[in-house]
Design an enzyme around this catalytic site. Structure first.
Site, PDB file in Angstrom:
ATOM      1  N   GLY A  40       2.674   2.366  10.916  1.00  0.00           N
ATOM      2  CA  GLY A  40       3.583   3.321  10.625  1.00  0.00           C
ATOM      3  C   GLY A  40       4.331   3.866  11.916  1.00  0.00           C
ATOM      4  O   GLY A  40       5.088   4.730  11.982  1.00  0.00           O
ATOM      5  N   GLU A  91      -6.829   4.737   7.939  1.00  0.00           N
ATOM      6  CA  GLU A  91      -6.525   6.209   7.531  1.00  0.00           C
ATOM      7  C   GLU A  91      -7.830   6.734   6.886  1.00  0.00           C
ATOM      8  O   GLU A  91      -8.070   7.973   6.992  1.00  0.00           O
ATOM      9  CB  GLU A  91      -5.306   6.240   6.530  1.00  0.00           C
ATOM     10  CG  GLU A  91      -4.027   6.204   7.461  1.00  0.00           C
ATOM     11  CD  GLU A  91      -3.068   5.607   6.732  1.00  0.00           C
ATOM     12  OE1 GLU A  91      -2.854   5.465   5.502  1.00  0.00           O
ATOM     13  OE2 GLU A  91      -2.058   4.929   7.575  1.00  0.00           O
ATOM     14  N   HIS A  93      -9.602   1.231   5.209  1.00  0.00           N
ATOM     15  CA  HIS A  93      -8.207   1.372   5.474  1.00  0.00           C
ATOM     16  C   HIS A  93      -8.474   2.493   6.951  1.00  0.00           C
ATOM     17  O   HIS A  93      -9.234   3.290   6.894  1.00  0.00           O
ATOM     18  CB  HIS A  93      -7.276   1.746   4.593  1.00  0.00           C
ATOM     19  CG  HIS A  93      -6.060   1.838   5.303  1.00  0.00           C
ATOM     20  ND1 HIS A  93      -5.388   2.888   6.304  1.00  0.00           N
ATOM     21  CD2 HIS A  93      -4.990   0.838   4.976  1.00  0.00           C
ATOM     22  CE1 HIS A  93      -4.347   2.447   6.372  1.00  0.00           C
ATOM     23  NE2 HIS A  93      -3.936   1.498   5.974  1.00  0.00           N
ATOM     24  N   SER A 142       3.853  -2.180  10.133  1.00  0.00           N
ATOM     25  CA  SER A 142       5.112  -2.070  10.471  1.00  0.00           C
ATOM     26  C   SER A 142       5.545  -3.591  10.030  1.00  0.00           C
ATOM     27  O   SER A 142       6.706  -3.868  10.424  1.00  0.00           O
ATOM     28  CB  SER A 142       5.356  -1.961  11.779  1.00  0.00           C
ATOM     29  OG  SER A 142       5.051  -0.523  12.015  1.00  0.00           O
ATOM     30  N   LYS A 195      -0.056   4.248  -0.201  1.00  0.00           N
ATOM     31  CA  LYS A 195      -0.650   5.292   0.219  1.00  0.00           C
ATOM     32  C   LYS A 195      -0.451   6.623  -0.589  1.00  0.00           C
ATOM     33  O   LYS A 195      -0.456   6.360  -1.817  1.00  0.00           O
ATOM     34  CB  LYS A 195      -0.211   5.493   1.921  1.00  0.00           C
ATOM     35  CG  LYS A 195      -0.280   4.370   2.613  1.00  0.00           C
ATOM     36  CD  LYS A 195       0.155   4.617   4.162  1.00  0.00           C
ATOM     37  CE  LYS A 195      -0.279   3.135   4.968  1.00  0.00           C
ATOM     38  NZ  LYS A 195      -0.041   3.218   6.180  1.00  0.00           N
ATOM     39  N   GLU A 208      -5.125  -4.840  10.688  1.00  0.00           N
ATOM     40  CA  GLU A 208      -4.362  -3.973  10.650  1.00  0.00           C
ATOM     41  C   GLU A 208      -4.256  -3.296  12.106  1.00  0.00           C
ATOM     42  O   GLU A 208      -5.220  -2.204  12.423  1.00  0.00           O
ATOM     43  CB  GLU A 208      -4.236  -2.908   9.842  1.00  0.00           C
ATOM     44  CG  GLU A 208      -3.869  -3.479   8.530  1.00  0.00           C
ATOM     45  CD  GLU A 208      -3.294  -2.401   7.368  1.00  0.00           C
ATOM     46  OE1 GLU A 208      -2.331  -2.803   6.804  1.00  0.00           O
ATOM     47  OE2 GLU A 208      -4.036  -1.258   7.210  1.00  0.00           O
ATOM     48  N   ASN A 255       1.042  -1.228   0.023  1.00  0.00           N
ATOM     49  CA  ASN A 255      -0.060   0.008  -0.119  1.00  0.00           C
ATOM     50  C   ASN A 255       0.892   1.148   0.006  1.00  0.00           C
ATOM     51  O   ASN A 255       1.545   1.635   0.974  1.00  0.00           O
ATOM     52  CB  ASN A 255      -0.834  -0.049   1.418  1.00  0.00           C
ATOM     53  CG  ASN A 255      -1.828   0.968   1.406  1.00  0.00           C
ATOM     54  OD1 ASN A 255      -1.812   2.079   0.528  1.00  0.00           O
ATOM     55  ND2 ASN A 255      -2.462   1.310   2.485  1.00  0.00           N
TER      56      ASN A 255
HETATM   57  P1  13P Z   1       3.393   0.502   7.619  1.00  0.00           P
HETATM   58  O1  13P Z   1       3.628  -1.003   7.048  1.00  0.00           O
HETATM   59  O2  13P Z   1       3.983   1.571   6.964  1.00  0.00           O
HETATM   60  O3  13P Z   1       2.924   0.344   8.955  1.00  0.00           O
HETATM   61  O4  13P Z   1       1.838   0.612   7.269  1.00  0.00           O
HETATM   62  C1  13P Z   1       0.794  -0.305   7.229  1.00  0.00           C
HETATM   63  C2  13P Z   1      -0.407  -0.063   6.472  1.00  0.00           C
HETATM   64  O5  13P Z   1      -1.355   0.748   6.865  1.00  0.00           O
HETATM   65  C3  13P Z   1      -0.790  -0.822   5.360  1.00  0.00           C
HETATM   66  O6  13P Z   1      -1.885  -0.646   4.778  1.00  0.00           O
END
Ligand code: 13P
Length: 246
Positions: free
Chosen positions: A165, A93, A91, A203, A11, A159, A9
């Site tokens: 992150g 976010e 997601h 992560s 983002k 997640e 992803n």
């Molecule tokens: P990270 O791997 O950067 O922690 O992000 C995970 C994520 O949100 C994947 O959709």
């Protein structure tokens, strides 16, 4: 042998130059049982599929509407038209910054399925819920509302929000335990015969991927930061490939 899934992803990262650099480094002899996809920002879907022919395409979101006067929206039918195999739905976010509700997420899931694009439903608890020991209740409630209108063809990504992150990862035991609960819940919601793949996200990197893929209930990974560089994403793909027989 069951399939494993690895989805990057990106983002809100990427550029045409970044895709070119990624494709120059990318070389991975994919095993057909390992499905690898990348979800770039919408404008780069086409460039990515052209640059990485062996890689499948995923989108980061879709509209609930098939078409119409909805400025800024991208429909699941448009994603299908671009041969996008997967779309992330719900997601954390999107839930946090775009106020997506469980009801909206259920509609997006149904829109993706009716367009023939496999949704990847994202669920996960906040740190406060984990600290209060309420993580399973939170995730169960997310599943019950999101899957209210769902057909069985989907993936789920667990997640935990506190692991996204942050460099904190759920331990393999925490991930495995949650995935086992999710599988049970999905079976009871969508039918006993369903074996919905459950991906872990939060992560994931080249160092911790092996231990996560070795868990019997972890069927893949949804990777953010470590999917931006071909070298780290390839290392994670190699871990997945090594664990294909579990
Ligand atoms: P990270 O791997 O950067 O922690 O992000 C995970 C994520 O949100 C994947 O959709």
């Amino acid at each position: 042998m069951t399939n494993l899934y690895l989805i990057g992803n990106w983002k809100q990262h990427g550029s045409r130059a970044a895709i070119q650099a990624f494709s120059k480094q990318w070389s991975f002899n994919a095993n057909p049982a390992l499905r690898i996809a990348i979800a770039p920002p919408f404008p780069y879907l086409q460039a990515l599929v052209e640059a990485l022919p062996g890689c499948e395409l995923a989108a980061q979101d879709c509209s609930v509407h098939a078409q119409g006067a909805y400025t800024g929206e991208v429909s699941a039918d448009m994603l299908a038209d671009l041969d996008c195999q997967f779309v992330l739905v719900g997601h954390s976010e999107r839930r946090q910054y775009h106020y997506e509700t469980d009801e909206l997420i259920a509609e997006k899931l149904a829109a993706a399925q009716s367009a023939g694009v496999t949704p990847v439903l994202c669920v996960g608890e906040q740190l406060s819920a984990r600290e209060a020991g309420e993580q399973e209740d939170v995730v169960r409630a997310q599943l019950r509302s999101a899957l209210a209108k769902s057909q069985p063809n989907l993936l789920i990504a667990y997640e935990p929000v506190w692991a996204i992150g942050t460099g904190l990862t759920a331990t393999p035991d925490q991930a495995n335990e949650m995935h086992a609960m999710i599988k049970q819940e999905v079976e009871s919601l969508l039918g006993a015969s369903q074996a919905t793949p459950i991906l872990y996200g939060g992560s994931v990197n080249a160092e911790n991927a092996d231990a996560l893929f070795a868990c019997p209930h972890v069927d893949g990974a949804l990777v953010g930061g470590a999917s931006l560089e071909a070298a780290s994403f390839m290392a994670i793909a190699q871990s997945a490939s090594n664990n294909l027989s579990h």
